[in-house]
Design a protein around this motif. Sequence first.
Motif, PDB file in Angstrom:
ATOM      1  N   ALA A  95     -12.527   0.087   1.479  1.00 35.81           N
ATOM      2  CA  ALA A  95     -11.703  -1.293   0.940  1.00 35.81           C
ATOM      3  C   ALA A  95     -12.985  -2.178   0.711  1.00 35.81           C
ATOM      4  N   ILE A  96     -12.633  -3.046  -0.518  1.00 32.14           N
ATOM      5  CA  ILE A  96     -13.531  -4.023  -1.023  1.00 32.14           C
ATOM      6  C   ILE A  96     -13.666  -5.046   0.281  1.00 32.14           C
ATOM      7  N   SER A  97     -14.933  -5.552   0.478  1.00 29.74           N
ATOM      8  CA  SER A  97     -15.003  -6.477   1.833  1.00 29.74           C
ATOM      9  C   SER A  97     -16.325  -7.292   1.523  1.00 29.74           C
ATOM     10  N   LYS A 145     -11.472  -7.463   8.457  1.00 31.62           N
ATOM     11  CA  LYS A 145     -12.714  -6.778   8.137  1.00 31.62           C
ATOM     12  C   LYS A 145     -12.844  -6.580   6.487  1.00 31.62           C
ATOM     13  N   ALA A 146     -11.619  -6.502   5.953  1.00 33.02           N
ATOM     14  CA  ALA A 146     -11.656  -6.259   4.593  1.00 33.02           C
ATOM     15  C   ALA A 146     -10.974  -7.417   3.822  1.00 33.02           C
ATOM     16  N   ASP A 147     -11.023  -8.583   4.362  1.00 30.86           N
ATOM     17  CA  ASP A 147     -10.685  -9.866   3.792  1.00 30.86           C
ATOM     18  C   ASP A 147      -9.223 -10.116   3.665  1.00 30.86           C
ATOM     19  N   LEU A 177     -11.287 -15.911  -0.802  1.00 33.75           N
ATOM     20  CA  LEU A 177     -10.787 -14.814  -1.801  1.00 33.75           C
ATOM     21  C   LEU A 177      -9.678 -15.451  -2.828  1.00 33.75           C
ATOM     22  N   HIS A 178      -8.476 -15.724  -1.925  1.00 26.81           N
ATOM     23  CA  HIS A 178      -7.262 -16.205  -2.614  1.00 26.81           C
ATOM     24  C   HIS A 178      -6.705 -17.521  -2.190  1.00 26.81           C
ATOM     25  N   LEU A 179      -5.964 -18.106  -2.804  1.00 28.27           N
ATOM     26  CA  LEU A 179      -5.419 -19.229  -2.383  1.00 28.27           C
ATOM     27  C   LEU A 179      -4.653 -18.986  -1.089  1.00 28.27           C
ATOM     28  N   PRO A 202      -8.334   2.296  -2.047  1.00 33.57           N
ATOM     29  CA  PRO A 202      -8.681   1.927  -0.861  1.00 33.57           C
ATOM     30  C   PRO A 202      -8.106   0.590  -0.354  1.00 33.57           C
ATOM     31  N   ASP A 203      -7.744  -0.257  -1.402  1.00 29.91           N
ATOM     32  CA  ASP A 203      -7.148  -1.371  -1.010  1.00 29.91           C
ATOM     33  C   ASP A 203      -5.593  -1.587  -1.011  1.00 29.91           C
ATOM     34  N   GLY A 204      -4.942  -0.226  -1.380  1.00 31.53           N
ATOM     35  CA  GLY A 204      -3.491  -0.115  -1.781  1.00 31.53           C
ATOM     36  C   GLY A 204      -2.590  -0.685  -0.587  1.00 31.53           C
ATOM     37  N   SER A 236     -11.078  -2.124  -9.384  1.00 34.46           N
ATOM     38  CA  SER A 236     -11.105  -1.013  -8.458  1.00 34.46           C
ATOM     39  C   SER A 236      -9.316  -1.058  -8.052  1.00 34.46           C
ATOM     40  N   ARG A 237      -8.639  -2.289  -8.364  1.00 36.10           N
ATOM     41  CA  ARG A 237      -7.523  -2.315  -7.672  1.00 36.10           C
ATOM     42  C   ARG A 237      -6.378  -1.933  -8.683  1.00 36.10           C
ATOM     43  N   ARG A 238      -6.860  -2.010 -10.104  1.00 41.16           N
ATOM     44  CA  ARG A 238      -5.647  -1.783 -11.332  1.00 41.16           C
ATOM     45  C   ARG A 238      -5.304  -0.496 -10.990  1.00 41.16           C
ATOM     46  N   THR A 276      -0.210 -12.116   5.340  1.00 44.79           N
ATOM     47  CA  THR A 276       0.701 -12.086   4.152  1.00 44.79           C
ATOM     48  C   THR A 276       0.350 -10.664   2.991  1.00 44.79           C
ATOM     49  N   CYS A 277      -0.996 -10.415   3.241  1.00 45.01           N
ATOM     50  CA  CYS A 277      -1.365  -9.478   2.190  1.00 45.01           C
ATOM     51  C   CYS A 277      -0.767  -8.048   2.396  1.00 45.01           C
ATOM     52  N   LEU A 278      -0.242  -7.692   3.410  1.00 45.28           N
ATOM     53  CA  LEU A 278       0.244  -6.481   3.821  1.00 45.28           C
ATOM     54  C   LEU A 278       1.569  -6.248   3.409  1.00 45.28           C
ATOM     55  N   ALA A 309     -11.377 -15.976  -8.201  1.00 47.49           N
ATOM     56  CA  ALA A 309     -12.210 -14.768  -8.968  1.00 47.49           C
ATOM     57  C   ALA A 309     -11.280 -13.742  -9.396  1.00 47.49           C
ATOM     58  N   ARG A 310     -10.011 -13.723  -8.997  1.00 47.52           N
ATOM     59  CA  ARG A 310      -9.082 -12.505  -9.274  1.00 47.52           C
ATOM     60  C   ARG A 310      -8.211 -13.004  -9.988  1.00 47.52           C
ATOM     61  N   THR A 311      -7.659 -14.256 -10.090  1.00 50.06           N
ATOM     62  CA  THR A 311      -6.497 -14.836 -11.184  1.00 50.06           C
ATOM     63  C   THR A 311      -7.134 -15.658 -12.038  1.00 50.06           C
ATOM     64  N   VAL A 336      -0.303  -4.814  -0.568  1.00 48.60           N
ATOM     65  CA  VAL A 336       0.821  -4.824  -1.551  1.00 48.60           C
ATOM     66  C   VAL A 336       1.048  -6.120  -2.205  1.00 48.60           C
ATOM     67  N   GLU A 337       0.707  -7.192  -1.141  1.00 48.64           N
ATOM     68  CA  GLU A 337       1.152  -8.328  -1.685  1.00 48.64           C
ATOM     69  C   GLU A 337       0.568  -8.980  -3.071  1.00 48.64           C
ATOM     70  N   ASP A 338      -0.660  -8.324  -3.250  1.00 49.43           N
ATOM     71  CA  ASP A 338      -1.497  -8.641  -4.674  1.00 49.43           C
ATOM     72  C   ASP A 338      -0.954  -7.986  -5.891  1.00 49.43           C
ATOM     73  N   THR A 339       0.142  -6.954  -5.642  1.00 51.46           N
ATOM     74  CA  THR A 339       0.399  -6.146  -6.731  1.00 51.46           C
ATOM     75  C   THR A 339       1.839  -7.057  -7.457  1.00 51.46           C
TER      76      THR A 339
HETATM   77  C1  CIR Z   1      -9.278  -7.077  -1.860  1.00 56.84           C
HETATM   78  O1  CIR Z   1     -10.680  -7.527  -1.845  1.00 56.84           O
HETATM   79  O2  CIR Z   1      -8.742  -7.251  -2.691  1.00 56.84           O
HETATM   80  C2  CIR Z   1      -9.229  -6.692  -0.555  1.00 56.84           C
HETATM   81  N1  CIR Z   1     -10.008  -6.071   0.390  1.00 56.84           N
HETATM   82  C3  CIR Z   1      -8.402  -7.740   0.294  1.00 56.84           C
HETATM   83  C4  CIR Z   1      -6.885  -7.996  -0.222  1.00 56.84           C
HETATM   84  C5  CIR Z   1      -6.470  -9.187   0.502  1.00 56.84           C
HETATM   85  N2  CIR Z   1      -5.183  -9.843  -0.083  1.00 56.84           N
HETATM   86  C6  CIR Z   1      -4.445 -10.997  -0.026  1.00 56.84           C
HETATM   87  O3  CIR Z   1      -5.296 -11.750   0.561  1.00 56.84           O
HETATM   88  N3  CIR Z   1      -3.626 -11.112  -0.600  1.00 56.84           N
END
Ligand code: CIR
Length: 255
Positions: free
Chosen positions: A17-19, A243-245, A162-164, A58-60, A83-85, A249-251, A128-130, A63-66
């Motif tokens: 996973a991205i870290s 460890k993978a940031d 990473l995210h808001l 690896p970051d699948g 890598s997440r697209r 909520t992200c899960l 950096a993502r949005t 799911v919150e991000d999708t």
């Molecule tokens: C990433 O860098 O995309 C993942 N390793 C971590 C995503 C975390 N997602 C989130 O905060 N909603």
Amino acid sequence: MKTHALVRLPGASFARAISSTAAAPDVALAQAQHAEYRQALAAAGLTVEILPADERYPDGCFVEDTAVIAGGTAVICRPGAASRRGEEATVAQFLAGRFPLARIVRPGTLEGGDVIVAADRVLVGRSARTNAAGIAQLVVALADLSGLAPPPVYAVPVAGCLHLKTAATYIGHNTVLAIATYADHPAFAGLDALAVLDEEAYAADALAVDDTIILPAGYPRTTSMLRARGFTVLPVPVSEFAKADGGVTCLSLIW
Ligand code: CIR
């Protein structure tokens, strides 16, 4: 009242996973922690829908991000991380039929971790993502499909995380939980902002399911602050996702 959660199991590829940290996640421990997380979702009263691991991504498990579910609409994201697209395809398949779908398309990028749906507003991290195009598309999608007047949308610059939602989350009752540097951000004006201590910054990413809050284990001051306000707090161990940031909520996607 929230009734459902969607999660995806972490697979063997989660080790890649991205870290931003030097620590490599222990996949077996991550899988055990994910099981505890699912139990917490169920204890909070949710029916937990489970997608199988998808080793291509690896970051699948994040799911919150999708997708962003708001106003009766599911907006399928276009992740900023190349890598997440593609992660979003199976989530879109699952959500189709349950919600009208809208999609973020090129050149827009949007990750759900940047979107806070609060009482009367939607706050979107420009990170950096949005990007600005992704935010503009989200505004249109929520206005077009929800059947509701579009809520005010504020773009909030994200720096240093990473995210808001790494920095702030909405926990209901007109209340935001945030790291100190975000607690008095003008985007939160009119909301009650609770600041977490600097040494408990990771706990600002809290998952509220009505009056139950799923919080990372190991943050006693934040736990007591929320319990004192009448919330039921369910601490869950998520060290391997940190460890993978990622955080609590992200899960999942919750609706
Ligand atoms: C990433 O860098 O995309 C993942 N390793 C971590 C995503 C975390 N997602 C989130 O905060 N909603």
